[in-house]
Design a protein around this motif. Sequence first.
Motif, PDB file in Angstrom:
ATOM      1  N   VAL A  29      16.305 -23.860 -16.394  1.00  0.00           N
ATOM      2  CA  VAL A  29      16.716 -25.140 -16.671  1.00  0.00           C
ATOM      3  C   VAL A  29      18.315 -25.283 -16.391  1.00  0.00           C
ATOM      4  CG1 VAL A  29      16.686 -26.454 -18.874  1.00  0.00           C
ATOM      5  CG2 VAL A  29      14.872 -24.630 -18.520  1.00  0.00           C
ATOM      6  N   LYS A  31      19.894 -28.204 -16.779  1.00  0.00           N
ATOM      7  CA  LYS A  31      20.724 -29.412 -17.039  1.00  0.00           C
ATOM      8  C   LYS A  31      22.229 -29.178 -17.713  1.00  0.00           C
ATOM      9  CE  LYS A  31      19.097 -28.364 -21.764  1.00  0.00           C
ATOM     10  NZ  LYS A  31      17.833 -28.539 -22.642  1.00  0.00           N
ATOM     11  N   ASN A  52      16.512 -32.026 -17.847  1.00  0.00           N
ATOM     12  CA  ASN A  52      15.940 -32.885 -19.105  1.00  0.00           C
ATOM     13  C   ASN A  52      16.023 -34.459 -18.786  1.00  0.00           C
ATOM     14  OD1 ASN A  52      15.725 -30.732 -20.440  1.00  0.00           O
ATOM     15  ND2 ASN A  52      16.315 -32.136 -22.374  1.00  0.00           N
ATOM     16  N   LEU A  76      11.827 -32.092 -18.211  1.00  0.00           N
ATOM     17  CA  LEU A  76      11.559 -31.291 -19.435  1.00  0.00           C
ATOM     18  C   LEU A  76      11.974 -32.258 -20.594  1.00  0.00           C
ATOM     19  CD1 LEU A  76      12.865 -27.602 -18.659  1.00  0.00           C
ATOM     20  CD2 LEU A  76      10.532 -28.760 -18.316  1.00  0.00           C
ATOM     21  N   MET A 157       2.770 -28.444 -23.482  1.00  0.00           N
ATOM     22  CA  MET A 157       4.249 -27.990 -23.726  1.00  0.00           C
ATOM     23  C   MET A 157       4.371 -28.302 -25.038  1.00  0.00           C
ATOM     24  SD  MET A 157       7.389 -29.413 -24.227  1.00  0.00           S
ATOM     25  CE  MET A 157       8.806 -30.019 -23.335  1.00  0.00           C
ATOM     26  N   ILE A 159       7.929 -27.580 -27.954  1.00  0.00           N
ATOM     27  CA  ILE A 159       9.212 -26.950 -28.334  1.00  0.00           C
ATOM     28  C   ILE A 159       9.088 -26.676 -30.136  1.00  0.00           C
ATOM     29  CG2 ILE A 159      11.740 -27.385 -28.462  1.00  0.00           C
ATOM     30  CD1 ILE A 159      11.189 -29.641 -26.449  1.00  0.00           C
ATOM     31  N   MET A 189      11.795 -20.522 -24.528  1.00  0.00           N
ATOM     32  CA  MET A 189      12.908 -20.761 -24.049  1.00  0.00           C
ATOM     33  C   MET A 189      13.797 -19.280 -24.193  1.00  0.00           C
ATOM     34  SD  MET A 189      12.807 -24.535 -25.862  1.00  0.00           S
ATOM     35  CE  MET A 189      14.853 -24.701 -26.335  1.00  0.00           C
ATOM     36  N   SER A 190      15.151 -19.728 -23.934  1.00  0.00           N
ATOM     37  CA  SER A 190      16.020 -18.353 -23.873  1.00  0.00           C
ATOM     38  C   SER A 190      15.776 -17.260 -24.960  1.00  0.00           C
ATOM     39  CB  SER A 190      17.461 -18.906 -23.871  1.00  0.00           C
ATOM     40  OG  SER A 190      17.773 -19.358 -22.705  1.00  0.00           O
ATOM     41  N   ARG A 205      10.518 -21.730 -19.899  1.00  0.00           N
ATOM     42  CA  ARG A 205      11.796 -22.685 -19.538  1.00  0.00           C
ATOM     43  C   ARG A 205      12.920 -22.099 -20.284  1.00  0.00           C
ATOM     44  NH1 ARG A 205       8.249 -25.723 -23.049  1.00  0.00           N
ATOM     45  NH2 ARG A 205      10.085 -25.795 -24.460  1.00  0.00           N
ATOM     46  N   VAL A 206      13.697 -21.622 -19.322  1.00  0.00           N
ATOM     47  CA  VAL A 206      15.187 -20.599 -19.880  1.00  0.00           C
ATOM     48  C   VAL A 206      16.287 -21.208 -19.216  1.00  0.00           C
ATOM     49  CG1 VAL A 206      16.011 -18.385 -19.834  1.00  0.00           C
ATOM     50  CG2 VAL A 206      13.330 -18.656 -19.911  1.00  0.00           C
ATOM     51  N   GLY A 207      17.328 -21.711 -19.954  1.00  0.00           N
ATOM     52  CA  GLY A 207      18.366 -22.175 -19.527  1.00  0.00           C
ATOM     53  C   GLY A 207      19.743 -21.521 -19.882  1.00  0.00           C
ATOM     54  N   SER A 208      20.089 -21.540 -21.177  1.00  0.00           N
ATOM     55  CA  SER A 208      21.459 -20.575 -21.309  1.00  0.00           C
ATOM     56  C   SER A 208      21.218 -19.246 -21.070  1.00  0.00           C
ATOM     57  CB  SER A 208      21.828 -20.870 -22.691  1.00  0.00           C
ATOM     58  OG  SER A 208      20.669 -21.034 -23.786  1.00  0.00           O
ATOM     59  N   ARG A 214      25.505 -24.075 -22.058  1.00  0.00           N
ATOM     60  CA  ARG A 214      25.960 -25.348 -21.376  1.00  0.00           C
ATOM     61  C   ARG A 214      27.345 -26.042 -21.581  1.00  0.00           C
ATOM     62  NH1 ARG A 214      20.387 -24.920 -22.217  1.00  0.00           N
ATOM     63  NH2 ARG A 214      20.495 -25.753 -24.420  1.00  0.00           N
TER      64      ARG A 214
HETATM   65  C1  LIG Z   1      17.219 -27.177 -22.813  1.00  0.00           C
HETATM   66  C2  LIG Z   1      15.522 -26.872 -22.893  1.00  0.00           C
HETATM   67  C3  LIG Z   1      15.239 -25.694 -22.433  1.00  0.00           C
HETATM   68  C4  LIG Z   1      16.058 -24.559 -22.234  1.00  0.00           C
HETATM   69  O1  LIG Z   1      16.761 -24.173 -23.365  1.00  0.00           O
HETATM   70  P1  LIG Z   1      17.566 -22.649 -23.627  1.00  0.00           P
HETATM   71  O2  LIG Z   1      17.542 -22.290 -24.904  1.00  0.00           O
HETATM   72  O3  LIG Z   1      18.804 -22.975 -23.032  1.00  0.00           O
HETATM   73  O4  LIG Z   1      16.684 -21.475 -22.896  1.00  0.00           O
HETATM   74  C5  LIG Z   1      13.891 -25.587 -22.551  1.00  0.00           C
HETATM   75  N1  LIG Z   1      13.220 -26.482 -22.768  1.00  0.00           N
HETATM   76  C6  LIG Z   1      13.552 -27.602 -23.177  1.00  0.00           C
HETATM   77  C7  LIG Z   1      12.637 -28.871 -23.237  1.00  0.00           C
HETATM   78  C8  LIG Z   1      14.853 -27.977 -23.060  1.00  0.00           C
HETATM   79  O5  LIG Z   1      15.314 -29.453 -23.440  1.00  0.00           O
END
Ligand SMILES: *Cc1c(COP(=O)(O)O)cnc(C)c1O
Length: 217
Positions: A29, A31, A52, A76, A157, A159, A189-190, A205-208, A214
């Motif tokens: 991810v 963004k 996003n 996402l 999906m 959250i 996620m992370s 879905r892995v971002g940070s 971020r």
């Molecule tokens: C930002 C986001 C993520 C990633 O989040 P992290 O906690 O940084 O891994 C995953 N899914 C969605 C929908 C997001 O908005």
Amino acid sequence: MTIEAIERRVAQAIEDAGRAKDSVTLIAVSKVQPLDRLRHVLDSGHRVFGENKVQEAQGKWPDLRADFPDVTLHLLGPLQTNKARAAVTLFDAIHTVDRLKLVTTLARLAQERGQCPELFIQVNTGAEPQKAGILPQDADSLIAAARAEDLPVRGLMCIPPADEDPVSHFTLLREIAARNDVSDLSMGMSSDFETAIAQGATHVRVGSAIFGERVPV
Ligand SMILES: *Cc1c(COP(=O)(O)O)cnc(C)c1O
């Protein structure tokens, strides 16, 4: 962590769960991340990314894709109907289909274009008022409506609420998918992707954890 370290953790979680090797797609991810971090992950060979916002993605991915044409891009974040055309043009998958009006708009675009990104129905498993997603009790009918329009419902999906154990939410999503014959689950996620893989996630879905915190814009 590096993308390689996260890939190893994903592989380990798959093995621990006794699941097939390629049964989980890691979406990086990207963004709000600086371009140099993104290019670094691309240079390492990773090709699946999530964004996003349509507009933010439009600003960076056309150029990056010129260099890395085999990238697949997942949307996402919430999608407004007036951005739907731009979204189906840019993205290979949309994870945030959560209302009938968006289904109708996507169906019209699919008909017109003769193709459609893979779609995930977002379910608000915690029924949080401020959060996007269809309520769990309304998910079956939205899935049916999308299928009635011949849209490709690839998965669901969710959250989970930030302050709750995610397991009951992952379980609920899996149950809704099972009773509707939906194959894929975008969850984790992370902080909880290994738990999600144990619960049957097909897309995490892995971002940070990959890119670092971020950087606010
Ligand atoms: C930002 C986001 C993520 C990633 O989040 P992290 O906690 O940084 O891994 C995953 N899914 C969605 C929908 C997001 O908005």
